[in-house]
Write a protein that holds these residues in place. Structure first.
Motif, PDB file in Angstrom:
ATOM      1  N   ASP A 160      23.681  12.926 -49.325  1.00  0.00           N
ATOM      2  CA  ASP A 160      22.834  13.061 -50.512  1.00  0.00           C
ATOM      3  C   ASP A 160      21.350  13.041 -50.162  1.00  0.00           C
ATOM      4  O   ASP A 160      20.522  12.598 -50.965  1.00  0.00           O
ATOM      5  CB  ASP A 160      23.132  11.964 -51.545  1.00  0.00           C
ATOM      6  N   SER A 161      21.005  13.513 -48.978  1.00  0.00           N
ATOM      7  CA  SER A 161      19.602  13.616 -48.555  1.00  0.00           C
ATOM      8  C   SER A 161      19.253  15.075 -48.317  1.00  0.00           C
ATOM      9  O   SER A 161      20.130  15.913 -48.100  1.00  0.00           O
ATOM     10  CB  SER A 161      19.364  12.813 -47.275  1.00  0.00           C
ATOM     11  N   GLN A 162      17.964  15.382 -48.345  1.00  0.00           N
ATOM     12  CA  GLN A 162      17.522  16.753 -48.156  1.00  0.00           C
ATOM     13  C   GLN A 162      16.047  16.822 -47.737  1.00  0.00           C
ATOM     14  O   GLN A 162      15.301  15.841 -47.913  1.00  0.00           O
ATOM     15  CB  GLN A 162      17.729  17.595 -49.409  1.00  0.00           C
ATOM     16  N   VAL A 163      15.663  17.985 -47.185  1.00  0.00           N
ATOM     17  CA  VAL A 163      14.270  18.267 -46.862  1.00  0.00           C
ATOM     18  C   VAL A 163      13.822  19.434 -47.731  1.00  0.00           C
ATOM     19  O   VAL A 163      14.416  20.523 -47.678  1.00  0.00           O
ATOM     20  CB  VAL A 163      14.084  18.628 -45.371  1.00  0.00           C
ATOM     21  N   VAL A 164      12.791  19.218 -48.546  1.00  0.00           N
ATOM     22  CA  VAL A 164      12.266  20.234 -49.451  1.00  0.00           C
ATOM     23  C   VAL A 164      10.918  20.706 -48.917  1.00  0.00           C
ATOM     24  O   VAL A 164      10.000  19.903 -48.733  1.00  0.00           O
ATOM     25  CB  VAL A 164      12.096  19.683 -50.882  1.00  0.00           C
ATOM     26  N   MET A 165      10.809  22.021 -48.676  1.00  0.00           N
ATOM     27  CA  MET A 165       9.575  22.581 -48.133  1.00  0.00           C
ATOM     28  C   MET A 165       8.746  23.216 -49.253  1.00  0.00           C
ATOM     29  O   MET A 165       9.268  23.957 -50.091  1.00  0.00           O
ATOM     30  CB  MET A 165       9.896  23.632 -47.075  1.00  0.00           C
ATOM     31  N   LEU A 166       7.444  22.903 -49.238  1.00  0.00           N
ATOM     32  CA  LEU A 166       6.494  23.464 -50.203  1.00  0.00           C
ATOM     33  C   LEU A 166       5.564  24.414 -49.442  1.00  0.00           C
ATOM     34  O   LEU A 166       4.641  23.964 -48.755  1.00  0.00           O
ATOM     35  CB  LEU A 166       5.692  22.347 -50.875  1.00  0.00           C
ATOM     36  N   SER A 196       8.888  23.565 -61.260  1.00  0.00           N
ATOM     37  CA  SER A 196       7.440  23.371 -61.180  1.00  0.00           C
ATOM     38  C   SER A 196       6.819  24.112 -60.006  1.00  0.00           C
ATOM     39  O   SER A 196       5.620  24.400 -60.009  1.00  0.00           O
ATOM     40  CB  SER A 196       7.119  21.873 -61.052  1.00  0.00           C
ATOM     41  N   TYR A 197       7.635  24.409 -59.000  1.00  0.00           N
ATOM     42  CA  TYR A 197       7.145  25.026 -57.760  1.00  0.00           C
ATOM     43  C   TYR A 197       8.206  26.069 -57.366  1.00  0.00           C
ATOM     44  O   TYR A 197       9.087  25.785 -56.547  1.00  0.00           O
ATOM     45  CB  TYR A 197       7.014  23.949 -56.685  1.00  0.00           C
ATOM     46  N   PRO A 198       8.140  27.279 -57.932  1.00  0.00           N
ATOM     47  CA  PRO A 198       9.244  28.244 -57.841  1.00  0.00           C
ATOM     48  C   PRO A 198       9.727  28.585 -56.440  1.00  0.00           C
ATOM     49  O   PRO A 198      10.924  28.840 -56.246  1.00  0.00           O
ATOM     50  CB  PRO A 198       8.669  29.486 -58.540  1.00  0.00           C
ATOM     51  N   ALA A 246       5.445  19.170 -58.021  1.00  0.00           N
ATOM     52  CA  ALA A 246       6.745  19.144 -57.347  1.00  0.00           C
ATOM     53  C   ALA A 246       7.219  17.711 -57.137  1.00  0.00           C
ATOM     54  O   ALA A 246       8.400  17.395 -57.349  1.00  0.00           O
ATOM     55  CB  ALA A 246       6.646  19.877 -56.010  1.00  0.00           C
ATOM     56  N   LEU A 247       6.308  16.833 -56.719  1.00  0.00           N
ATOM     57  CA  LEU A 247       6.658  15.420 -56.544  1.00  0.00           C
ATOM     58  C   LEU A 247       7.096  14.801 -57.868  1.00  0.00           C
ATOM     59  O   LEU A 247       8.086  14.065 -57.929  1.00  0.00           O
ATOM     60  CB  LEU A 247       5.465  14.653 -55.972  1.00  0.00           C
ATOM     61  N   GLU A 248       6.361  15.110 -58.929  1.00  0.00           N
ATOM     62  CA  GLU A 248       6.717  14.558 -60.236  1.00  0.00           C
ATOM     63  C   GLU A 248       8.097  15.038 -60.656  1.00  0.00           C
ATOM     64  O   GLU A 248       8.903  14.268 -61.208  1.00  0.00           O
ATOM     65  CB  GLU A 248       5.679  14.964 -61.289  1.00  0.00           C
ATOM     66  N   ALA A 249       8.416  16.300 -60.388  1.00  0.00           N
ATOM     67  CA  ALA A 249       9.733  16.837 -60.740  1.00  0.00           C
ATOM     68  C   ALA A 249      10.840  16.115 -59.967  1.00  0.00           C
ATOM     69  O   ALA A 249      11.908  15.802 -60.518  1.00  0.00           O
ATOM     70  CB  ALA A 249       9.774  18.337 -60.467  1.00  0.00           C
ATOM     71  N   ALA A 250      10.580  15.841 -58.675  1.00  0.00           N
ATOM     72  CA  ALA A 250      11.576  15.132 -57.863  1.00  0.00           C
ATOM     73  C   ALA A 250      11.768  13.703 -58.369  1.00  0.00           C
ATOM     74  O   ALA A 250      12.894  13.178 -58.397  1.00  0.00           O
ATOM     75  CB  ALA A 250      11.149  15.126 -56.399  1.00  0.00           C
ATOM     76  N   ILE A 251      10.676  13.060 -58.780  1.00  0.00           N
ATOM     77  CA  ILE A 251      10.767  11.696 -59.312  1.00  0.00           C
ATOM     78  C   ILE A 251      11.558  11.698 -60.618  1.00  0.00           C
ATOM     79  O   ILE A 251      12.426  10.837 -60.843  1.00  0.00           O
ATOM     80  CB  ILE A 251       9.362  11.101 -59.513  1.00  0.00           C
ATOM     81  N   ILE A 278       9.803  15.596 -48.845  1.00  0.00           N
ATOM     82  CA  ILE A 278       9.053  16.696 -49.464  1.00  0.00           C
ATOM     83  C   ILE A 278       7.865  16.998 -48.562  1.00  0.00           C
ATOM     84  O   ILE A 278       6.996  16.147 -48.354  1.00  0.00           O
ATOM     85  CB  ILE A 278       8.614  16.333 -50.890  1.00  0.00           C
ATOM     86  N   TRP A 279       7.832  18.224 -48.037  1.00  0.00           N
ATOM     87  CA  TRP A 279       6.891  18.554 -46.962  1.00  0.00           C
ATOM     88  C   TRP A 279       5.993  19.732 -47.333  1.00  0.00           C
ATOM     89  O   TRP A 279       6.476  20.832 -47.583  1.00  0.00           O
ATOM     90  CB  TRP A 279       7.671  18.886 -45.691  1.00  0.00           C
ATOM     91  N   GLY A 280       4.697  19.491 -47.372  1.00  0.00           N
ATOM     92  CA  GLY A 280       3.722  20.570 -47.541  1.00  0.00           C
ATOM     93  C   GLY A 280       3.590  21.344 -46.237  1.00  0.00           C
ATOM     94  O   GLY A 280       3.125  20.796 -45.243  1.00  0.00           O
TER      95      GLY A 280
END
Length: 453
Positions: A398-404, A443-445, A420-425, A374-376
């Motif tokens: 089953d891995s991914q990179v999520v951009m914020l 949480s982070y559209p 966003a982190l809480e949603a992923a957890i 998860i990357w800001g």
């Protein structure tokens, strides 16, 4: 040659950045007059309140209580949890274990908002640790890769036992999720690459994967070198290859510049007195007053630390940079190999004569367990081209990179990114049902997945 050069440059950069960061904070303190004036009465009171709130072992903090684990070396690790280790609540088979690992120069308290979430506490056992040499944990004599990773591995194995993940029952299916930021992420990436059985899911935020960075820097330097050589061999038409060489080196140059302004990564929010006190307390750890107190089990903070000094562990923290914890070889002990073998099963064990190759196969540094990066995107400390280009080659299924797109470096405390982190957890706790992108977007559209394996 490229890989070797990349390693040298990356190692020098890590060491230089560590020294630079310490000096930068000192210069900033002098520039702002912090070293030349006393705190106001209000500032001192706010800091005292914050340290008592975060570090008083007799008190809870947002549903979290203070606990300690003593490793076989005698090192005492402090952690916060919503369930006492070994208690019925901790052993509840319906509650996965979530281990939160902070970065530099933080402590467990960087996770205070996420670990304090009532919805997370209802569905999981949360454990926010202090790394050795940080917060309320004890010190290591040397912060080498082997010392740090051995201690961290033993701690995670201990927590897995005390929270019912490993209980000699074949029916036990409790999941373990490791969530990490900054330096905690650097170390967790090493564990995900070299001891992936420690967790079922790794959620990793805003830190470089050292092997990937080495590869990217080496590739860029080699390309630039060839362009400069072309320019020297054809001086009359050298303008184009020289410009191309400098453009190629752009990400490396930008990374050097970004590291130099890392202190601005908290964003533009003007902090209140309470915010400043919380940030200071997060870094400083317990004061002399808290060090004299005991938790409900009669345990207290480690001895041998001068708690009267406000930043008594600053040199321990800096040692993570200068003593090779990020990239040096991890020489696994027999105890570590045995412990990892016990939770991984024979089919996952890869053994060399020294034991350093347990779980090592394929490209060095590949994260061999399902991982969510998860990357800001507004992280002004880390260049995405250096840190993320080619990341797909270092991830497994089953891995991914999520951009914020609107978030910076400090994802555990920025309002949107921590949601966003809480949603992923929550997604990981719930058995990873559905798509993590959709879970985070709730949480982070405008969060997007840029790499998916």
């Amino acid at each position: 040659m490229a890989v070797t050069l990349g390693k040298v440059v990356a190692s020098v950069a890590v060491f230089a950045y560590g020294i630079f960061t310490v000096l930068l904070y000192a210069v900033m303190a002098m520039k702002k007059g912090i070293w030349f004036r006393k705190r106001t009465e209000k500032e001192s009171l706010e800091l005292q309140i914050a340290r008592d709130r975060m570090w008083n072992p007799t008190k809870e903090y947002s549903g979290l209580s203070h606990h300690f684990a003593t490793l076989t070396s005698g090192l005492k690790i402090h952690f916060m949890s919503n369930a006492a280790p070994g208690s019925p609540a901790a052993l509840n088979p319906e509650k996965p274990l979530v281990i939160l690992i902070h970065g530099w120069p933080d402590s467990w308290a960087i996770w205070r908002y996420i670990a304090g979430s009532s919805s997370l506490q209802e569905s999981a056992n949360l454990v926010a640790i202090d790394l050795p040499g940080f917060g309320g944990s004890g010190r290591l004599e040397k912060y080498s890769a082997t010392n740090v990773l051995e201690a961290l591995t033993e701690l995670i194995l201990t927590l897995r036992t005390k929270y019912g993940v490993d209980d000699d029952s074949e029916s036990s299916k409790k999941r373990t999720i490791v969530v990490a930021h900054d330096w905690g992420c650097v170390l967790s990436m090493r564990l995900a690459a070299e001891a992936p059985a420690l967790a079922d899911r790794w959620i990793l935020s805003n830190a470089p994967l050292v092997k990937l960075v080495e590869s990217n820097i080496g590739r860029l330097l080699t390309s630039a070198k060839k362009m400069f050589s072309t320019a020297l061999n054809s001086p009359l038409s050298s303008r184009t290859p020289v410009l191309q060489a400098f453009r190629t080196l752009g990400p490396v140059i930008r990374q050097a510049g970004l590291s130099a302004i890392h202190h601005r990564s908290y964003g533009s929010h003007k902090p209140t007195y309470s915010d400043k006190a919380d940030a200071m307390s997060n870094t400083m750890g317990p004061s002399l007053a808290e060090s004299k107190l005991q938790n409900e089990n009669g345990d207290s903070y480690p001895e041998g630390i001068d708690y009267s000094r406000e930043f008594s562990k600053i040199f321990d923290m800096a040692s993570y940079y200068r003593q090779g914890a990020a990239s040096a070889r991890w020489n696994k002990s027999l105890e570590t190999i045995t412990g990892l073998h016990g939770i991984a099963g024979d089919e996952e064990l890869r053994r060399t004569s020294s034991g350093t190759g347990v779980f090592d196969e394929g490209v060095p540094g590949v994260l061999k367990a399902p991982s969510t990066i998860i990357w800001g995107q507004k992280d002004i400390a880390l260049d995405p081209h250096i840190c993320l280009d080619g990341m797909g080659d270092y991830l497994v299924k089953d891995s991914q990179v999520v951009m914020l797109p609107r978030s910076g470096h400090w994802t555990p405390i920025e309002v949107e990114s921590r949601a966003a982190l809480e949603a992923a957890i929550q997604w990981a706790i719930g058995g990873e049902k559905g798509d993590v992108e959709a879970a985070v977007q709730a949480s982070y559209p405008d969060a997007t997945i840029t790499v998916r394996r």
